[in-house]
Design a protein around this motif. Structure first.
Motif, PDB file in Angstrom:
ATOM      1  N   THR A  11     -67.209  43.610  23.383  1.00  0.00           N
ATOM      2  CA  THR A  11     -67.493  44.887  22.720  1.00  0.00           C
ATOM      3  C   THR A  11     -66.868  46.065  23.461  1.00  0.00           C
ATOM      4  N   CYS A  12     -67.062  46.106  24.774  1.00  0.00           N
ATOM      5  CA  CYS A  12     -66.536  47.245  25.545  1.00  0.00           C
ATOM      6  C   CYS A  12     -65.273  46.901  26.313  1.00  0.00           C
ATOM      7  N   THR A  35     -71.109  56.182  25.584  1.00  0.00           N
ATOM      8  CA  THR A  35     -72.417  55.530  25.617  1.00  0.00           C
ATOM      9  C   THR A  35     -72.320  54.215  26.372  1.00  0.00           C
ATOM     10  N   THR A  36     -73.441  53.776  26.935  1.00  0.00           N
ATOM     11  CA  THR A  36     -73.491  52.478  27.598  1.00  0.00           C
ATOM     12  C   THR A  36     -73.370  51.378  26.545  1.00  0.00           C
ATOM     13  N   CYS A  37     -72.568  50.380  26.839  1.00  0.00           N
ATOM     14  CA  CYS A  37     -72.365  49.280  25.887  1.00  0.00           C
ATOM     15  C   CYS A  37     -73.711  48.581  25.616  1.00  0.00           C
ATOM     16  N   HIS A  38     -74.072  48.477  24.345  1.00  0.00           N
ATOM     17  CA  HIS A  38     -75.371  47.892  23.997  1.00  0.00           C
ATOM     18  C   HIS A  38     -75.381  46.372  24.130  1.00  0.00           C
ATOM     19  N   ASP A  39     -74.209  45.718  24.109  1.00  0.00           N
ATOM     20  CA  ASP A  39     -74.167  44.257  24.216  1.00  0.00           C
ATOM     21  C   ASP A  39     -74.327  43.776  25.660  1.00  0.00           C
ATOM     22  N   CYS A  40     -73.564  44.366  26.581  1.00  0.00           N
ATOM     23  CA  CYS A  40     -73.642  43.925  27.982  1.00  0.00           C
ATOM     24  C   CYS A  40     -74.530  44.834  28.824  1.00  0.00           C
ATOM     25  N   GLU A  41     -75.023  45.908  28.211  1.00  0.00           N
ATOM     26  CA  GLU A  41     -75.893  46.879  28.887  1.00  0.00           C
ATOM     27  C   GLU A  41     -75.226  47.469  30.125  1.00  0.00           C
TER      28      GLU A  41
END
Length: 754
Positions: A556-557, A575-581
């Motif tokens: 994702t990122c 924003t912080t990547c929601h998949d890998c946090e």
């Protein structure tokens, strides 16, 4: 109108909900250890938001073509004013950038010569080396030309048949070399150094109608003789080297030398521009003069038409002289300026402005300045303030702190242990406080009493480069030597002569480190390769699986940990990547662990924590280097782009340390750059460890704590430019206290008196 710039709940980088009211129209200095959050407040919050809001005042068409700034993480920023930032980035510049072009003074000179020069070459562009109408056609305005190094190509002691041509493609025995070993017009058994002028001319350029017999796979035939110089230029100078193989390019470069252009003599301009004179001086003569001399020449102009232009040039030159750079010349390339010289030139550009109500932001403007010159810098800052501007300065120097109307001290420490305001008030109140900065301000510089005994000497003899005046000096081995002197006195040049004579020296200069959002302490120190190998060995996966720049990256990122969204005409959003946090890796990578820790867990460790995790000796040596420079609080995976200037300098120092065993020579150019007063103690302890393990350390330094702690001091001066280049003093710091005629000695005496 509000009298304060107000910040509420700032959370950029390590800031912990910082709320501040900064007085307008005053000089405010931000202090604190490196990494405490100073730059996060001033640059990443105030400067970014001011520039972002200013850009919003333009039309969408213009706004979309301006740099994009993301809204800082803060609850509110109010009553901002337009910001002008003078940062720490080196002036740099390409070969066409000079002191004259950077300060725009050369542009004024061009107008002056176009109106008053005799004979006139034309308009102002006719005197520009960056314009086709004014540049020298032989060097395209560079003043230098790449040409063959004939001292390397030809051996005068040998004959043509005996191998005088040392350039391999033309050497004796090669197909092309037959032109010079088979010619009947030269004695091929005679040493080339004994050739007459006519014989040398034929060898290099030939003569119309000359023939030579050569042998090839197809037989023997007669062909036109081509001179050695003509052939080299045709094949290697008049062609694009990028089209050749890397091996050929490297070979040819070894036989080239950059020399002054013979057409313009290094003046960069064409004949018409150089022929134009004012009181016997060409514009190139004016550019070569020391600025103090040029001021005197221009003051003599009394022609009514030229007088206003000459007066404008004098006013600009006097501003440069006022900040202690009168020894420079306008033709000095900006890439050759020291950090301190570049900082002051960036500052002087704003002194001629009549704008008021601005906010000027300076990032450690005292970097590279001798204590004598810090006073001049302070005068500049106060002049900007007194014109009705707000001046914000991030600084460690006690003399600059002492000038402040208001001080904001950040801390109490760095990284996660910083990001808070620990003091606000006047310099005197700060010195009486119990903060780390306050305690450092209250101490007195102590001169080392017992110095080490030298184990030998490294000589520099008859050095005359730049402004050095036949300097001969011995650098003691096995001790810590400080090379001191005001800016332009010849310190860096002298040390460059030392390193040229001893190429094995480990050199740490002031050049910026290459950084990106993907570079981290782990990658920069070379630890990441070992991390990947350890995880691959223990888990059975491929090493690339544990790289966020390769197969293991979050889809994702793409391994960045953040997602940057460009909203076209609106401000970008990160924003912080929601998949890998924010952990950068794919989930299947994070499930693979060593001793219960994933690769992301390892990158989240501080250097201190990582020392307890790794057993590899190479990794531990690099981590200890981080500890030695006081960066144990950094995590291995922190982006280098988030580090302060002082942190970047120290991480570069960490990569150079412990590369060799005992007996190495370390040369450090202003290692205290970006360091808080408390960090200087740690640096001195590190330098002591290097010397005590059998190494030699030479530092070019202005910091009086370092000078007082050295075993030996070499002081140059007495001033900069042509008024410098001499060794004023050699001896111990204690002996320096008694020296006369030295600015360094004068300021050391003041510092030791407290």
């Amino acid at each position: 109108m509000s009298e304060f710039i107000s910040i509420t709940g700032a959370r950029e980088n390590n800031l912990q909900d910082v709320t501040l009211r900064i007085p307008k129209g005053r000089l405010t200095v931000f202090t604190g250890v490196s990494g405490s959050g100073k730059s996060s407040v001033v640059f990443d919050t105030i400067a970014v938001e001011s520039q972002r809001q200013l850009n919003e005042t333009f039309t969408w068409f213009v706004h979309n073509r301006l740099p994009k700034y993301e809204r800082p993480h803060a609850d509110a920023l109010e009553d901002l004013t337009p910001v002008i930032v003078v940062d720490q980035r080196p002036v740099g510049g390409h070969s066409r950038s000079t002191v004259g072009t950077m300060t725009d003074i050369h542009a004024v000179l061009r107008v002056l010569f176009s109106r008053h020069g005799t004979p006139s070459a034309g308009g102002a562009t006719a005197y520009s080396f960056n314009d086709a109408s004014g540049m020298c056609p032989g060097c395209d305005g560079l003043g230098r030309r790449v040409q063959p190094d004939w001292d390397r190509i030809l051996d005068p002691a040998r004959s043509l048949a005996g191998g005088a041509v040392r350039f391999p493609p033309f050497a004796a025995g090669t197909w092309q070399g037959q032109a010079y070993t088979n010619t009947e017009e030269l004695d091929t058994g005679k040493p080339v150094g004994d050739f007459t002028a006519a014989e040398r001319a034929f060898l290099m350029r030939g003569r119309a109608g000359s023939k030579v017999t050569v042998n090839g796979s197809g037989g023997t035939w007669s062909t036109d003789y081509e001179g050695l110089a003509d052939r080299f230029e045709r094949l290697y100078l008049k062609r694009d080297l990028s089209g050749m193989s890397e091996k050929t390019r490297d070979l040819v470069r070894g036989f080239l030398v950059e020399a002054r252009c013979p057409d313009c003599g290094g003046a960069r301009l064409n004949a018409a521009a150089l022929a134009s004179r004012i009181d016997g001086h060409s514009i190139a003569d004016c550019a070569r003069m020391q600025i103090t001399d040029l001021i005197a020449v221009l003051r003599e102009i009394d022609d009514p038409v030229a007088l206003p232009v000459a007066a404008a040039a004098v006013a600009a030159l006097e501003r440069v002289e006022a900040i202690g750079l009168g020894y420079l010349s306008l033709d000095r390339e900006t890439a050759t300026l020291s950090g301190g010289e570049g900082q002051r030139l960036k500052t002087v550009r704003h002194l001629g402005s009549s704008l008021t109500g601005m906010t000027y932001i300076f990032d450690e403007p005292s970097v590279g300045l001798h204590p004598r010159d810090v006073g001049r810098l302070g005068d500049l800052l106060l002049r900007l303030r007194d014109k009705g501007n707000t001046v914000l300065v991030v600084e460690h120097d006690p003399d600059v702190i002492g000038l402040a109307d208001h001080v904001v001290d950040m801390g109490p420490r760095a990284g996660a242990d910083g990001g808070r305001v620990v003091f606000e008030g006047t310099p005197d109140e700060l010195a009486a406080s119990d903060t780390l900065t306050g305690r450092c301000l209250g101490r007195r510089t102590a001169v080392k009493e017992t110095v080490r005994t030298a184990t030998g000497e490294l000589w520099v003899k008859g050095a005359d480069r730049h402004n050095l005046r036949e300097v001969t000096v011995a650098f003691a081995t096995g001790v810590l030597t400080a090379v001191t002197g005001v800016a332009g006195s010849g310190k860096s040049t002298l040390v460059a002569e030392l390193t040229a004579a001893h190429p094995d020296a480990v050199v740490v200069d002031q050049s910026a480190i290459g950084i990106s959002a993907r570079s981290t302490p782990a990658t920069y120190l070379g630890i990441m390769d070992t991390v990947r190998k350890v995880f691959a060995r223990e888990t059975g996966a491929e090493p690339g699986f544990f790289s966020f720049n390769s197969a293991g990256a979050c889809d994702t990122c793409e391994g960045r940990g953040i997602i940057h969204t460009d909203l076209a005409f609106m401000d970008p959003v990160t924003t912080t990547c929601h998949d890998c946090e924010g952990r950068r890796f794919r989930e299947e990578v994070l499930r693979l662990t060593v001793d219960g820790r994933s690769v992301a867990d390892v990158l989240a460790m501080t250097a201190d924590q990582a020392l307890g995790f790794f057993s590899d000796t190479g990794v531990r040596r690099r981590l200890r280097a981080l500890r030695d420079v006081g960066l144990t609080y950094l995590t291995l995976g922190q982006p280098l782009s988030t580090l302060s200037g002082g942190e970047r300098q120290r991480i570069k120092l960490a990569t150079r340390l412990h590369r060799t065993g005992a007996g190495a020579v370390y040369v450090l150019d202003e290692p205290t750059t970006g360091l808080h007063m408390s960090d200087v103690e740690g640096l001195l302890a590190l330098l002591d460890r290097l010397v005590d393990t059998g190494n030699t350390v030479v530092v070019v330094e202005h910091n009086l704590e370092v000078v007082a702690h050295a075993d030996r001091v070499i002081d140059l001066g007495p001033d900069g430019g042509r008024d410098g280049g001499r060794v004023l003093f050699e001896g111990t710091p204690r002996e320096l206290l008694a020296a006369r005629g030295s600015s360094t000695a004068e300021h050391l005496r003041r510092a030791t008196r407290g």
